[in-house]
Motif scaffolding. Sequence first.
Motif, mmCIF file in Angstrom:
data_model
loop_
_atom_site.group_PDB
_atom_site.id
_atom_site.type_symbol
_atom_site.label_atom_id
_atom_site.label_comp_id
_atom_site.label_asym_id
_atom_site.label_seq_id
_atom_site.Cartn_x
_atom_site.Cartn_y
_atom_site.Cartn_z
ATOM 1 N N GLN A 14 -3.913 54.570 37.317
ATOM 2 C CA GLN A 14 -4.287 54.090 36.001
ATOM 3 C C GLN A 14 -3.210 53.224 35.372
ATOM 4 N N VAL A 74 -0.349 49.699 36.349
ATOM 5 C CA VAL A 74 0.036 48.732 37.377
ATOM 6 C C VAL A 74 1.512 48.355 37.268
ATOM 7 N N ASP A 75 2.255 49.130 36.509
ATOM 8 C CA ASP A 75 3.683 48.844 36.366
ATOM 9 C C ASP A 75 4.372 49.185 37.671
ATOM 10 N N VAL A 76 4.936 48.174 38.305
ATOM 11 C CA VAL A 76 5.493 48.425 39.650
ATOM 12 C C VAL A 76 6.667 49.383 39.615
ATOM 13 N N ASP A 77 7.342 49.469 38.473
ATOM 14 C CA ASP A 77 8.468 50.409 38.388
ATOM 15 C C ASP A 77 7.994 51.844 38.265
ATOM 16 N N PHE A 87 -4.234 50.741 40.712
ATOM 17 C CA PHE A 87 -4.690 50.957 39.338
ATOM 18 C C PHE A 87 -5.693 52.087 39.286
ATOM 19 N N ARG A 90 9.640 39.975 36.793
ATOM 20 C CA ARG A 90 8.460 40.548 36.150
ATOM 21 C C ARG A 90 8.099 41.893 36.763
ATOM 22 N N ARG A 91 7.494 42.739 35.931
ATOM 23 C CA ARG A 91 7.056 44.034 36.461
ATOM 24 C C ARG A 91 5.563 44.036 36.714
ATOM 25 N N ASN A 92 4.893 43.046 36.141
ATOM 26 C CA ASN A 92 3.453 42.992 36.339
ATOM 27 C C ASN A 92 3.169 42.495 37.740
ATOM 28 N N LEU A 110 0.647 41.364 39.124
ATOM 29 C CA LEU A 110 -0.150 40.137 39.200
ATOM 30 C C LEU A 110 0.733 38.914 39.028
#
Lengths: 106, 419, 761, 198, 198, 322
Positions: free
Chosen positions: A94, A96-99, A90, A31-33, A35
Motif C-alpha cells: 500500500q 511505493v516509497d522505495v525507502d 503497491f 528521488r524516492r518515488n 516512478l
Amino acid sequence: MATSFAGVPIFYYEALASILFFIGLTGAIARRNPLVMLMSIELMFNAANLAFIVFARAWLNNAGQIFAFLVITVAAAEAAIALAIVVVVFRFAQQVDVDEVRVLHG
Amino acid sequence: MPVVKVLTDGIGEVDLTDIAIYRQRDGYRQWERAVRELKSSEVLEMADRSGLRGRGGAGFPTGKKWSFLPAGDKPRYLVCNCDEAEPGTFKDHMLLERAPHLVLEGILLGAYGIGSHHAFIYIRGEFKRGYEIFSRALEEARAAGFVGKNLFGTGYDLEVTIHRGAGAYICGEETALLNSLEGKRGEPRLKPPFPAIAGLYGMPTVVNNVETLAYLVSILRNGPEWFAAVGTERSKGYKIISISGHVRKPGNYEVPLGTTVRELIEIAGGLREGRTLRAVQPGGGSSACIFEEHLDLPYDYESMAKAGSMLGSGAFVVFDDTTDFVKCAFNLVRFFAHESCGQCTPCREGGHWLETVLHRFVEGRGLESDLAMMRRVSSTITGLNLCALGDSIEPFLKSVLQRFPEQFEARVLREVASA
Amino acid sequence: MSSAPATSDLVNLTIDGVPVQVRKGTLLVEAAKLIKQEIPVYCYHTKLGPAGLCRVCLVEVEGMPKLQIGCNTPVAEGMVVRTRGESVEKGRAMVLELLLVNHPLDCPICDKGGECDLQDYAMAYGRGSSDLADPKTSKPKAVDLGPTIVLDEERCVVCQRCVRFDDLIAGERQLVLKDRGHRDMIATATGDPYRHNFTGNVTELCPVGALTSKTYRFKSRPWDLKRTETSCTQCSVGCRMNVDVRRETVLRTMSVEGDDAVSDWWLCDRGRYNVGYVDAPGRITQPLLRRDGTFVQIGWDDAFAIWAKAIRAALDARGPESIAALGGGRLTNEEAYLLARSMRELGAKNIDWRTGRQRQATPGSSGGTLLDLERAGAIVTVGESPAQLAPVMDLRVRKAVRHGARYIRVASHEAPPTMRHHDVPDVAAAAAAIPANVTRVALIWDGVDSTLARAAFAALERDGRTLLTYISGEQGNARGAEAMGVLPFSGPGYHVADTGRDFDGICADALAGKIDVLSIFGANPALNAADGARVRGALQAVGFLVVTELFMTETAKMATLVLPAAGAFEKSGSIVNLAGDVLPTAAALAPPGGVLSDFEIVAGLARALEIALPDTEEIERATIAAAAALPVGIAFGDERFAGTAKEPALGDGLRLRVTHHAFAGGGTLANDERIATLRPLPEAAFSRADAERLGIRTGDYVDLVGPGGTMHDLLAEVRESLAPGEVVTIAGLADAPANALAERSRVRVENVRHADALVEA
Amino acid sequence: MRKHLFNVGAILQGLGITFKYMFVRRPTIEYPSIKKQHAPRFHGLHELRRYADGKERCIGCELCSSACPANAITVIGAENAPDARVSPGERHAASYEIDELRCIFCGLCEEACPTDAIVLTPRFEMADYRRGAFVYSKDRLLVPSDAGVGTPPDERPNGIPADLGRVAEVKSTMNVDRGYSATHRGEVLKTERKGLAG
Amino acid sequence: MIPFWIIAAVLIVSALWTVTARKPIYSVVSLLLNFAALATTYLILHAEFLAVMQIIVYSGAILMLFVFVIALLNSGIAAVVLGRDRVPVAPAAAAALAAVAFVATAIAAAHAPAIAPIATHSPLGAVGRGNVFGSIGDFGQALFLSRLLPFEITALILMVAVVGVVLLAGDLTPYVPTRRRAEQTRRALREAILREGK
Amino acid sequence: MLIVLVKSAILLLVVLTTFAYAMLFERKIMGWMQLRPGPNRVGPWGLLQPAADAAKLILKEDLTPKTADPLIYRLAPFISLLTAFAVYAIVPFGANGDGSPWAIGDVNAGILFLMAISSIGVYGISLGGWASGSKFPLLGAVRGTAQMISYELSMSLSFVGVLMLAGTTSLTGIVNAQERVWFFIPQALGFIIYVITAVAETNRTPFDLVEAETELVGGFHTEYSGLRFGSFFIAEYVNMLTVSCIASLLFLGGWNAPFGLTMIPGILWFVLKVGAFMFFYMWLRATLPRFRYDRLMTFGWKVLLPIATLNLVATAAWVALH
C-alpha cells in the motif's frame, strides 16, 4: 568524421547527451518515488541513445541507430517489468516509497 | 247484559264528590276498618287473594307487585298513577272526577297495604277539573281525619300528595312518572333497579293505577273471594272498559272480565246502521287490532294475548268499514313519535321515520319499497327499547298492514309525472 | 385491585363460547372486554356507567326472549351470552340505521371523522345502506355552547354522555337534554354559556362529532396527528394526557383511558386547553442580555460565558452566600436535581422553589393517594380548596361527596361549590362536623398557612381514624422539586443538608445588597409571590438576575439575562405529583430553534463554570431514588417550611384575601390566545353586608388601595358566602397583579364606578 | 463468450434493422406547434372546482392529502364564516397546496374527494424554472368563480352539499379564453394535427 | 545553430523538470516534451525511423504505461505519501564532478583526429525521402540483414519481459464467470447449512 | 512555406466544417434510425445546429474542479486537439497528374508518422481524465489508456499487411499501389481488423467505454465544460474523419475510381469513400450496444491480436512466395 552538423559542433551534442544523462542519474539517485526514478532512468537511456545517434550520424554508420533501437526495445521491456513491480509492491505494501519497502533487505 | 256497577256504583246517580254522600254509601268505612282492625300484611294478603291485576295496562298481579318491596326501615311510597293518556282510555278520568273519594280511599288502602306513610297521586296535567275535584276531596278527607297524622288514634300517619303532570304521555310509564314526580325530566329510567327496590327518591315504591286502587275498596268490603269469583281463570274480577269508535253508544262500561267482544259491542249499542265491522282495537293505541274472527273471544288478558293483541288499559275502539286505516296508523304513529321522550334510539328515530313515511302515504305519495321498510323497521325496533312506548308503535301498524294492505297500496305513488 | 376477590364474589359465565370468570355485579360490556370481544356502545362509558339509551350494545342472553343491552345487564352465574349472531347483528344494524337516519353524512367536514364511533360501528355492524327516502331533519349546526365547546345538533345521537358527565362527574348539571322525541337536544339548562373547569371532557366523551372544542375545530384530521403520552404539568395533580401534535403545533390534548390512579380519565380545561402557548408569537427564542436598558439578542455561548463569569466573580468576591437560585415548579425532576446539585457543587445553599404563596408541597408521611381521597368518608379543606388549584383533584372530591362523603371547608372565602358542602368557621368546628362513624378523613391544604395546617392536623387526628393529608399546590412539580432538594435545608431525597436562605431570606439578602447573582428557573415571583412589592424590590436589587422563561414575564422583564427555555411539551423527564406518584413526561415536539430545555441550560452553565457533572445514568438513578424517597420526618405544616412572613398589622378597612383561578396566571396562561375567553376578569368579591355598606353592586368597577400599592379596575362581585370584612381577589392576573398589595393586609375601596353609569357614559 | 463475440450475423441483422428504420415514417409530434389531444381522463394538472353558484367545492377534509401516495398535498382546514361561506358546510380549505413535483398524477386524490372538488385535468404544460413554482396553491388551482359546475349546494342552513359524493358530469372546466389550454372534450384545437399524431 | 540551442534548452529544462517535479504526472508530461524534442533531434540527425520509434514506443507506449500506473495507483484507496527526497551530498557531488569530467572528455574527444567514416550503403539525403541514411528502408535492411542476431536476442528479451510482467502483475487466480461463481457460493452455502442441520 | 500555411488554413477550414456537419449528420442519422426527426429547430432542417452548438459551447462557463490538477486539466484538451489535427499534415486527398499528392506534406514514412501522432493522441484522454480529480473521469482515463494500447497493436498489424503489399510506407505510394486492386480485397481480414480497431481507437460505440455516459457519466470529460469540452468533442470527430481517411487510403483505393469511372474526379471518390465510412460509424452507433470492459480487453488481446498476427504471417508468406 564530420565535426559538425549544420554548423553545430558534434561535441555540443555530446555535451548535451552527457548533461541529460547526469540529470537522469541525479534523479534516479535522489528521488524516492519509484516512478520518477524509472523516468530518470529512461532519461539516461535516451541520453545514451542521443549519443549513439550522434555517433551514427558522425560515422554515417547505422550500427549506432540499430543499437539505439535495441535500447528503446529493451527500455520498453524494462519499463514494463519495473512498472509491474511497482504495481505489485503497491498492492502488497500500500505504498511505493522505495525507502520504506525493504522486505527484501534480508 | 253483563254490565255491573262496582266502581261505577252511584256514578251518574248521586254526587259522589261530596264526602257526606260518599260516607252515606259506606265511604271510608273500609279505610277505618283497615287502620283499626287489619294489619297491613292482611290488606296485602287480601289484595293478593283477590287475584286483582293491574288495570293500567300491563296487568301485573297487584299483590305480587307489593310483595316485591324489600323489608327494611327505608321509607316506602305508594304512587297512584292517574296519568291516563292512552288513546281511547277515559276511565280514570271519570273515576277521578266522579268518584274522587273512592279513588282516595283506594290510595289510602294501598298505602296501608304496603306500609307506606306517604302516598302520591300523579294526575295528568290536562285533568284540570279532576285535579280540582280531587284536591277538594282530599281536603275534605283530611278535615274528616282520614288523612294526616295519627289516624283514628292508632298512631298511623299517612300523608297524600297530589302532583300534576305537565302533559306527557310517557309519564304514564311508572319510572318516567317517578322521574317527573321527583322534578326531573319525564323519561323512563333504566331498569334494573326496579321501582320496588329503588323508586321515588331512591326508595322502595309501588306505582298503581287509579282503577286498581279503587277496586281495593270493594275487595275489602266484599272479601277477596267475591272478587276472585268473577272473570276467567286468570283474569279475575271486574273492569271498566272504555268503548269508543264506530258504536252507537260509546262510553265506560263496567263488566266482568271474560265478557265476549261481541257482547261488548252490543253493550255499546252495536254498530251503526248498515255498517260492518272491520276491526277492533281492544287495548288502547298501543295494541294490535282484532278482527271478525275474534268476536267470540272472551275479553280477558289471556285471550287477547292469544289473538295477538292485548287487553291493556281497556280502551276498546271499534272500526267499521268506513275506516281509513292509513290515516289511523299515521295518527297513532304520529302520536307515539310525538310522545317519545327521545332517550333511546329506536323509538326516537324509528317513530319519527315511520311518521314521516306514513305522512307521505296519507298524502298519497307512498313508495312501493316503503311497505317492506315499514314492516322491517317497525318489527325490528320492537323489543329494543328501554320502555314500552317504543314497542307500542308496531302492533296497530303491523296488524292493519297485514290485514288491509290494499289500503296502503292504493296510496303508493306509481307514476311520477315527468317534470 | 389490592386483594384477590374471594371465590364467592366470582361469577362464571360464557360469552361467545368462551368461559369467563368475573366479579359479581360486573356488566356484560366490561366482561366481554376481558375476552377482547367488543360490544359497541355509545351511551355507556366505563366512568359514567350504563344509561341504556343508544340500544346498540345488544347481546343475546340464553333464556331471555328479547335481546338484552350489554351495558346494563349484570353477569349471572351460568349465563350464556352471545355478542354475535343473526338476531344480534340484525338488531344492531337496525339501531345503527336508525342512528344514521337523521345523522348528516358530513364526515369529511366533521372533526370526529376518522375517530368516530358512529363511523366505526357503522362500518363494523351497519347495513351499509338505508331505506331512508325522505330528507333528513335539519338542525342548527355550530351552536355556541360556551367559551370552549361548539355543538352540532344534527350530529348528536343523544347518548347523553355529556349530560351525565356534567351531572355525575363534574356535578355542575349545566348541560341538559331539552325538548322531546327526535327534536331533543343538548343545551345548558339556563341558557347561559357552558362554562366550568371540566367542559373539555365532553368533547372526548362525545362518540360522534356533535361536541367539538373551539380550539381544535377544523384544525386537523385525527390520522395526521402525532400522539405522545405524557403527564400534564399545569398543576400538581399531574394527569396523564395524550398530546396530539401536527406541524409542530400542539393541536389538542386528550385524557388517557385507563389512568385510574391519577386523572381518573379526566382532564381539566386548563390542562386541556392551555397548549396554544407552544407556538405563541411572544415566545422567546434567543438569549437576551440587558445592555444599556434594552435587551439585545446574544448567542448561547456568550450567554453561558457571561453568566458563568458573573457567578465566578461573585464567588471570588463574596463567596457562595452571594449567589442564589430559585425555581423548580416548572422543572422536571431531572432538571431540578441537576440544578440543586450544581448549586451545591458551587457551595451555594441559597436555593428554593417556593417563589409563590405555597410553602410546602410534601404532605409528610400521612400523605394519601388520589384513590384514597375518593374513598374518604369526610374531606376537610383548610386554606383554599383544590377547585381552582388542582381541578382534577376536585373531581375526586366530588366523586367522594357523591359516594356520601362529607365535604367540610374551613373558613372558606371561595364561591360555594355545586356539590353538598359544609362551611365551618374554624378547625374545631370542622372536627366536630365529621360524622362519628367516619374512619377515613382526608385533609387538603393549599400549602400556604403552615400554622393552620398544623392546627387542622392536630384537631382531626384521632385514634381509630385514618387521616390522609394532601397539599394541592399551585406549582406543577413542587413536590418533585422538594424531593430533588431544591430547598435551602434539604438535599435530594429529603436528606438534611446545610441550611441556606429560603426565598424570603434571599429576598431579604437581595434587598440588603448581599446577592450578586440570582438565577431563576421557570418561576415568576414578581407576579406570583405573596408580597409582590418587596419581591420586585429584591429582584431589582440583585446585581445579575438570570431568568429562564418561555415568555417575557414580569420577572423576566427585570432580568439582566433572559434565557429561552423549553416548555412542558418539549422535554422529557419525570415529575412527582401531589400524591407522590412519579410520572414520566415525554417530549411531544421539539422546542423552537434556539430554545434549550432547563436541563441543557443548567448543564451548559455547569460546563461554563467547569463543574464536574454527573453523567446521565447517574442523574437518572439519583432522580429515581430521590423521587421514591419517603418523606420521613416531614410534618404536615412543617415549621421548617413555614417561612418568615409575618402577619400584616391590623388596621382599618377590609382584609384582602387572594384566591386562585385555574386560568389566572402569567407566562403560558397569559400568552395563549386560544384561551383568552377563559381567563377571568380581575375581580373583587365582597360580602353582602360590606357591599351594601359601601354601595357596591355586582358589575361595578372598584379600586383597592392598601399599604404599598393599588389594584385598579376590579370588577366587583357581591358574594353571599363571604363573611363581612373580607374582600377577595384573584391571584396571578397579569393585568391586575394581586400581589401589588400584601396578602391579608387591610385595604380601602376607592373609585367605585357603577355599571349603569358606565353604560350611560 | 465465443458465441457472443462471433455472433456476426446478429450484428448484421441489427445493422439491417436500424438501416431499415431510417426510412420508416416517424411518429414524432412537433410539440410546441402541434399539441396532442389527450383523452379527457388524462391525468394532468389538478384543478379545484366550484359549484354552479361559485362556492368552492373543497371542504378542506384532507382526504386527498391522506390518500396521496406521494404526500404531495397539504390542506389546512378552517371554519367558514356563517355569513360569507367559502364552501358549503362548516369547513373550507384555508390553504390547499399541491407540490406538482412530488405528484405522480395517479388520481387517487380525485378518487378520495367526497365533493368532486379536486380533479385532474388534461392540462400537462407546467414547466417552470423554479422549484417553488411547482407548488400550486389555491390561487392557481381554483377555477374562475363563474366556472362552476354541477347543481348548487343545498341551501339548508349550514347544510352539506346536495351532491356530496356524487360524480358530476363534466370533468374539466378549462377554457381557452381564460388562458387554460384547450384540452377538454369538445374543444377545437388551435393548431392542425399532422403526421402520425393524427 | 539556433534550432539546436532551442532544442537543447527544451531538452535540459524538460529533463530537469522531469527529475524535480513533485507530482509524477508532471514528470511524465515533461518527459513527453523531452521525448518530442529528442525525436526532433533525431530527425535533424537523420535518424528518421528512430524518431518515429521514439514517439511510438517511448511516448506512445512506455510513457503511456507510466500514466496508466499513476492513474491506477491514484485510484487505489490510500493516498501515496512519500517522505522527503534524498539529497545525498557525496553522490551528488560525485555526480557533478563526473559530469564535468564527462563533458571535458567529450570536448577532448571532439578534438581527437578524425576517423574515416565506415559508410553504409545508403547515402545521406533529405529526411523523409526513401532509401537514404536513417530511412525506413535503410534501417530495415540493416536490422534484418546485418544485425539480425541482436534483433532476435532483443525479441527474446521482450518475450521474457512479457512473461515476467504477466506473472508479476497478472491476476493468476483462475477466471470463473460471475454466474458460475455465484452458483458455487450457493452450493457451498447449502452444504454448510446441511452440515449444520446434522 | 507560404503555400504550406495557405494549404493548412484551407484544410483546417475544411476539416472543421466537416466535423461540424458530421456531428449534425450523426444526430440526424441516429434520429432517423430511432424514429426521431433529429435536430430540426435551428435553421432549415436544423442546418444551423452546429453553429448553435458552437455558440453554446463558447458561451458556457468554463469550470475547473477544485480537486483538479489545473495545469494538466487545461493541457489535456489541447493535446487531443493538436494530435487530431496534426495528422492532416500528411494525409493526401488526391493526386495531380504527375503523381504528386494533394497534401500539405508528403512523407515517405507517412504511415509511421500517422501511427506516431495517433499514439500521442491518447494522452489527451488519459491526462484529462486523471487531472479532473474525480472518480468517473479517472476510470474513463484508465479504461481509455488500456483500450488504446490494446487496440493500437492490432491496428498496427493490420497496417503491416497493406505495407507489405504496397511495398512502401508512403501514403501516396499505397494509394497508387491500389490502382488495380483495392487492398480491402486481398486484405479483407486486415480491413475488418482495421475497421474494428479504428472504432475502438476513436472511442466510438460499441467501444466507447471511455465515455460511457450510462456508467461513467461521460467518462474522462465528465468535469469538462465549455470550449475545453468542445476541444475533446472536436478531437473525437476529427479522429473519426482521420480514420475514415486512412481506411479510404489504405484499403479503399484512396482517390482511385472504381469500375473505371474516372470521369468523376478522384477527390470526389475520396470524399465519397470517407463519407461512407463515416456513415458506417454512425450506423454502428445507432445499432450496437456498448461492450463490457472485460470482453473488450479479451476481444482485443485474445481474438483480434492473434487474427491480426495470422493475417500478417499469411500476407508475409504470400508476398514472399510472389
